[in-house]
Design a protein around this motif. Structure first.
Motif, PDB file in Angstrom:
ATOM      1  N   SER A   7       0.815  -1.207   0.000  1.00  0.00           N
ATOM      2  CA  SER A   7       0.000   0.000   0.000  1.00  0.00           C
ATOM      3  C   SER A   7       0.849   1.258   0.000  1.00  0.00           C
ATOM      4  N   GLY A   8       0.534   2.146  -0.934  1.00  0.00           N
ATOM      5  CA  GLY A   8       1.094   3.486  -0.939  1.00  0.00           C
ATOM      6  C   GLY A   8       0.001   4.482  -0.621  1.00  0.00           C
ATOM      7  N   SER A   9       0.314   5.749  -0.719  1.00  0.00           N
ATOM      8  CA  SER A   9      -0.693   6.764  -0.414  1.00  0.00           C
ATOM      9  C   SER A   9      -1.768   6.840  -1.486  1.00  0.00           C
ATOM     10  N   THR A  10      -1.459   6.368  -2.693  1.00  0.00           N
ATOM     11  CA  THR A  10      -2.391   6.489  -3.804  1.00  0.00           C
ATOM     12  C   THR A  10      -3.221   5.225  -4.008  1.00  0.00           C
ATOM     13  N   LYS A  11      -2.579   4.034  -3.938  1.00  0.00           N
ATOM     14  CA  LYS A  11      -3.314   2.800  -4.198  1.00  0.00           C
ATOM     15  C   LYS A  11      -2.739   1.665  -3.351  1.00  0.00           C
ATOM     16  N   THR A  12      -3.564   0.613  -3.183  1.00  0.00           N
ATOM     17  CA  THR A  12      -3.138  -0.590  -2.490  1.00  0.00           C
ATOM     18  C   THR A  12      -3.326  -1.780  -3.414  1.00  0.00           C
ATOM     19  N   GLY A  30      -5.307   3.834  -1.780  1.00  0.00           N
ATOM     20  CA  GLY A  30      -4.192   3.760  -0.854  1.00  0.00           C
ATOM     21  C   GLY A  30      -4.612   4.057   0.578  1.00  0.00           C
ATOM     22  N   ASN A  32      -2.828   5.365   4.395  1.00  0.00           N
ATOM     23  CA  ASN A  32      -1.655   5.903   5.081  1.00  0.00           C
ATOM     24  C   ASN A  32      -2.092   6.377   6.458  1.00  0.00           C
ATOM     25  N   GLY A  65       2.945  -1.075   4.163  1.00  0.00           N
ATOM     26  CA  GLY A  65       2.307   0.179   3.793  1.00  0.00           C
ATOM     27  C   GLY A  65       3.113   1.422   4.083  1.00  0.00           C
ATOM     28  N   ASP A  95       6.352  -0.123   3.868  1.00  0.00           N
ATOM     29  CA  ASP A  95       6.503  -0.389   2.437  1.00  0.00           C
ATOM     30  C   ASP A  95       7.972  -0.486   2.058  1.00  0.00           C
ATOM     31  N   ARG A 192      -1.312  13.509  -2.245  1.00  0.00           N
ATOM     32  CA  ARG A 192      -1.952  12.853  -3.390  1.00  0.00           C
ATOM     33  C   ARG A 192      -2.346  13.897  -4.450  1.00  0.00           C
TER      34      ARG A 192
END
Length: 281
Positions: A7-12, A30, A32, A65, A95, A192
């Motif tokens: 998982s990043g801040s934009t998508k998982t 995402g 966070n 993440g 992450d 984002r």
């Protein structure tokens, strides 16, 4: 059956693994925990992940993440356990560890992330031995999508780019200055929002000023982070993340300028994580 998450801040990216094989891949927004509460993350799991799972009875969950620092781990663990029946391990890690395991397996190396945020570490084949704090997009995150977007917007608004580029920016993004300031300083998930401007850089990468902006941001990442790890000038340096993947040419130029050697670039670490957790690497 195990469930992996990157998982990043934009998508998982989620992957359901059964008998050593990936049987289903799922994408959600995402998460966070630096920017979201347990309830917000839990709601995303309930509405976006659970309906796509073959079952909520999971033996082990490995969630990697952005923002999963030791003090934030309980937020993710609680959100996962709220809607999943986990009978074995529930491991939440950064992450950065996902990047190291997918890029290096059980071998030592230097692993980096260049996505919405940025990060790096020295890895001994089992664990992270040193991590220069990324510090987020205000104090750090050099080379990330958020910082590239922040630099682009700042340069546009302060007239630091050719007028033709500035005109194209305003044509593509008809925000007023006040609207941009509101989104960055008063609304949720400003990182984002700033990263959403990154495709404009790709569309205009042949403009010398844009190319230099990207290379300079990557060089700042290498100097302020990677150079602090032993072996930076001898070890191959691997990268996860969409920014590294799509901006390979300026990244190669930045590494060359800093006397560093490029290792692997992979857009997402999931394939390597499946191999790692099923004992194939």
């Amino acid at each position: 059956m195990i469930l992996l998450a990157d998982s990043g801040s934009t998508k998982t990216d989620w992957c359901v693994v059964d008998n050593g094989q990936s049987i289903k891949e799922i994408k959600t927004r995402g998460t966070n925990p630096f920017f979201q509460t347990e309830d917000e993350i839990s709601q995303e799991i309930l509405t976006s992940l659970v309906p796509q799972l073959p079952t909520t009875n999971i033996e082990d969950v490995f969630f990697y993440g952005a923002g999963c620092t030791p003090e934030k781990l309980p937020i993710l663990e609680a959100a996962l356990k709220r809607h999943l029946n986990i009978t074995g391990r529930c491991e939440v890690a950064t992450d950065m560890l996902a990047a190291a395991r997918s890029l290096c397996g059980h071998q030592p190396g230097i692993a980096c992330i260049l996505g919405t945020g940025s990060n790096s570490c020295a890895y001994d084949g089992e664990k992270i031995t040193k991590n220069v704090s990324p510090l987020g997009f205000i104090l750090g995150d050099e080379g990330s999508g958020a910082v590239l977007g922040k630099t682009l917007v700042g340069d546009v608004l302060k007239n630091q780019l050719p007028q033709s580029v500035i005109d194209r920016f305003h044509e593509k993004f008809p925000f007023t200055n006040a609207e941009i300031i509101d989104r960055v300083y008063r609304q949720k998930l400003p990182n984002r929002f700033l990263a959403s401007f990154v495709p404009f850089l790709a569309e205009n990468i042949d403009e010398p000023a844009i190319y230099s902006l990207v290379v300079d941001s990557f060089r700042r990442f290498l100097v302020r982070n990677v150079r602090q790890y032993e072996g930076w000038n001898t070890l191959p340096i691997g990268f996860n993340g969409s920014i590294a993947y799509y901006y390979r040419r300026p990244l190669e130029d930045a590494l060359k300028a800093e006397g560093m050697t490029l290792g692997q670039i992979i857009q997402a670490p999931m394939e390597g994580l499946v191999a790692y957790h099923t004992g194939r690497i």
